[in-house]
Design an enzyme around this catalytic site. Structure first.
Site, PDB file in Angstrom:
ATOM      1  N   ASP A 228       0.842  -1.188   0.000  1.00 63.27           N
ATOM      2  CA  ASP A 228       0.000   0.000   0.000  1.00 63.27           C
ATOM      3  C   ASP A 228       0.879   1.240   0.000  1.00 63.27           C
ATOM      4  O   ASP A 228       2.042   1.205   0.379  1.00 63.27           O
ATOM      5  CB  ASP A 228      -0.893   0.014   1.249  1.00 63.27           C
ATOM      6  CG  ASP A 228      -2.046  -0.968   1.121  1.00 63.27           C
ATOM      7  OD1 ASP A 228      -2.383  -1.332  -0.024  1.00 63.27           O
ATOM      8  OD2 ASP A 228      -2.595  -1.372   2.164  1.00 63.27           O
ATOM      9  N   TYR A 294       5.945  -8.960   7.852  1.00 62.83           N
ATOM     10  CA  TYR A 294       5.529  -7.573   8.066  1.00 62.83           C
ATOM     11  C   TYR A 294       5.773  -7.178   9.508  1.00 62.83           C
ATOM     12  O   TYR A 294       5.696  -8.011  10.413  1.00 62.83           O
ATOM     13  CB  TYR A 294       4.021  -7.422   7.824  1.00 62.83           C
ATOM     14  CG  TYR A 294       3.588  -7.573   6.397  1.00 62.83           C
ATOM     15  CD1 TYR A 294       3.446  -6.453   5.576  1.00 62.83           C
ATOM     16  CD2 TYR A 294       3.280  -8.826   5.878  1.00 62.83           C
ATOM     17  CE1 TYR A 294       3.021  -6.584   4.267  1.00 62.83           C
ATOM     18  CE2 TYR A 294       2.860  -8.967   4.562  1.00 62.83           C
ATOM     19  CZ  TYR A 294       2.730  -7.842   3.764  1.00 62.83           C
ATOM     20  OH  TYR A 294       2.308  -7.977   2.478  1.00 62.83           O
ATOM     21  N   TYR A 362      -3.961  -9.504   2.790  1.00 61.21           N
ATOM     22  CA  TYR A 362      -4.085  -8.096   3.181  1.00 61.21           C
ATOM     23  C   TYR A 362      -3.918  -7.994   4.695  1.00 61.21           C
ATOM     24  O   TYR A 362      -4.745  -8.498   5.456  1.00 61.21           O
ATOM     25  CB  TYR A 362      -5.446  -7.543   2.764  1.00 61.21           C
ATOM     26  CG  TYR A 362      -5.615  -7.408   1.272  1.00 61.21           C
ATOM     27  CD1 TYR A 362      -5.113  -6.293   0.596  1.00 61.21           C
ATOM     28  CD2 TYR A 362      -6.281  -8.376   0.531  1.00 61.21           C
ATOM     29  CE1 TYR A 362      -5.272  -6.153  -0.776  1.00 61.21           C
ATOM     30  CE2 TYR A 362      -6.439  -8.248  -0.846  1.00 61.21           C
ATOM     31  CZ  TYR A 362      -5.936  -7.134  -1.490  1.00 61.21           C
ATOM     32  OH  TYR A 362      -6.103  -6.998  -2.848  1.00 61.21           O
TER      33      TYR A 362
END
Ligand SMILES: [Zn+2]
Ligand SMILES: [Zn+2]
Length: 400
Positions: A228, A294, A362
């Site tokens: 993103d 992440y 996501y």
């Protein structure tokens, strides 16, 4: 049989040795020209009265004596670009193809080879020796299309593919050029006449110098997924392939370019591991979901019990994820299944999570649950609202 048919043809049409021999081209491996010459000589010796009719004085009915002009055709090749390998083809006028078809039907020439095949072969050989480049059947640098009857030549320069990995070091930078939603790139008051939603993108920052060095006409940026706009890409970087269209220069010093691009974009984007690749790598990096790690900051401070709960629950866990609300307007609405392999919490930071998972998951929605469109989620597990406030990719699996 061959002699009889040849005699019939030659009584009506003038053919050069190439074209005569080619009507029986698939019978033997000799060259068409040699075969044609043998047939003609035999016919002349057997039918002395025919000599004037079947001798070659006027232009060939089929090819207009093009085989005598092949040097001329090939000498017109003067590329103003760099290449090492080529493939050649020819464009034959329709009327010649029709004449050939007519002969084939009229005389039942089932062993006829087409003029296109012979010209491709003859011209290809000549080009190779004249320009000193290597002929290649596929993955050639350039396709040379000769128009032997128009002394015109088209060049189709094949793209250059360069693999690399990028790090994104600032937030607010899209991966690819993002056209203005209102004007679709034309330029309007909303976008300050730039035609873009954002001034810069990773694509543009990386590509500019490549286009300049290769004198390419255009480019495409193929990323192995994308983060993103507000997410950093750290660690070993995200794989990408840069496709440079119609490059006039192919021999570029990737190492030097890497250094220059990194210097130009210091603090914003960094690239590494540049190398030339084949076209197939584009599909490969677009279709493989590389596992990622992440680092997420959430808007709640987890207590010890919650930390344990998260770490115990998210071990090799399948996540069912419908396309998130925030992107469903531009992506197909479908349910994907991705795995979370591990989630680590931090001793020092109660709102920090390290998530190791499949690519294509996501993360913001894994945390918030996205109104139950993502199952299970961290919010659901804890039974309260949790939101991701900061997200970085800290590592992407090596294998591509
Ligand atoms: Zn001919
Ligand atoms: Zn606009």
């Amino acid at each position: 049989m061959i002699l009889k048919t040849s005699k019939e043809i030659l009584e009506e049409h003038i053919l050069c040795n190439h074209c005569l021999g080619r009507q029986f081209g698939k019978i033997s491996t000799s060259t068409n020209e040699r075969r044609g010459k043998i047939i003609r000589n035999l016919l002349i010796s057997l039918n002395p009265e025919l000599v004037s009719d079947i001798d070659l004085q006027n232009p060939c009915f089929l090819c207009d004596n093009i085989f005598e002009r092949t040097d001329e055709v090939v000498n017109n090749i003067s590329p103003d670009f760099e290449f090492a390998t080529f493939h050649a083809g020819t464009k034959i006028p329709d009327e010649i193809m029709k004449k050939e078809e007519m002969l084939k039907e009229k005389y039942c020439l089932q062993y006829q080879e087409s003029i296109k095949q012979e010209l491709n072969r003859e011209l290809g050989k000549k080009i190779g020796s004249i320009i000193g480049k290597e002929f290649k059947r596929e993955k050639e640098d350039v396709t040379i299309l000769l128009h032997p009857y128009e002394s015109k030549i088209d060049y189709f320069i094949n793209p250059l593919f360069i693999y690399g990995r990028y790090n994104k070091l600032v937030r607010g930078l899209p991966q690819t050029k993002w056209l203005c939603r209102r004007c679709k790139g034309k330029g309007c008051s909303k976008c300050g006449n730039t035609g873009k939603m954002y001034d810069e993108s990773i694509e543009e920052l990386i590509t500019e110098l490549f286009l300049k060095e290769t004198k390419g006409s255009d480019s495409s940026f193929h990323g192995a997924g994308r983060e993103d706009i507000d997410v950093l890409m750290l660690g070993n970087g995200r794989p990408f392939v840069l496709e440079i269209k119609s490059p006039k220069i192919r021999n570029i010093d990737l190492q030097r370019l890497e250094q220059e691009i990194n210097k130009m974009n210091e603090g914003k984007v960094k690239i590494s591991e540049l190398c030339f690749v084949e076209k197939e790598v584009v599909e490969k990096i677009k279709n493989t979901h590389l596992r990622k790690t992440y680092l997420a900051e959430i808007d709640v401070c987890l207590n010890e019990e919650e930390k344990n709960k998260i770490e115990e629950f998210f071990i090799d866990r399948d996540i069912y994820q419908e396309t998130p609300n925030r992107v469903v307007h531009r992506r197909a609405d479908k349910t994907r299944i991705r795995k979370v392999y591990k989630v680590l919490t931090s001793k020092e930071n109660c709102s920090s999570l390290e998530i190791y998972c499949d690519g294509g998951l996501y993360i913001k929605e894994l945390i918030s649950g996205d109104e139950a469109r993502t199952n299970p989620s961290i919010a659901e597990l804890l039974g309260k609202n949790v939101k991701c406030v900061l997200l970085n990719v800290i590592s992407i699996e090596e294998k591509v």
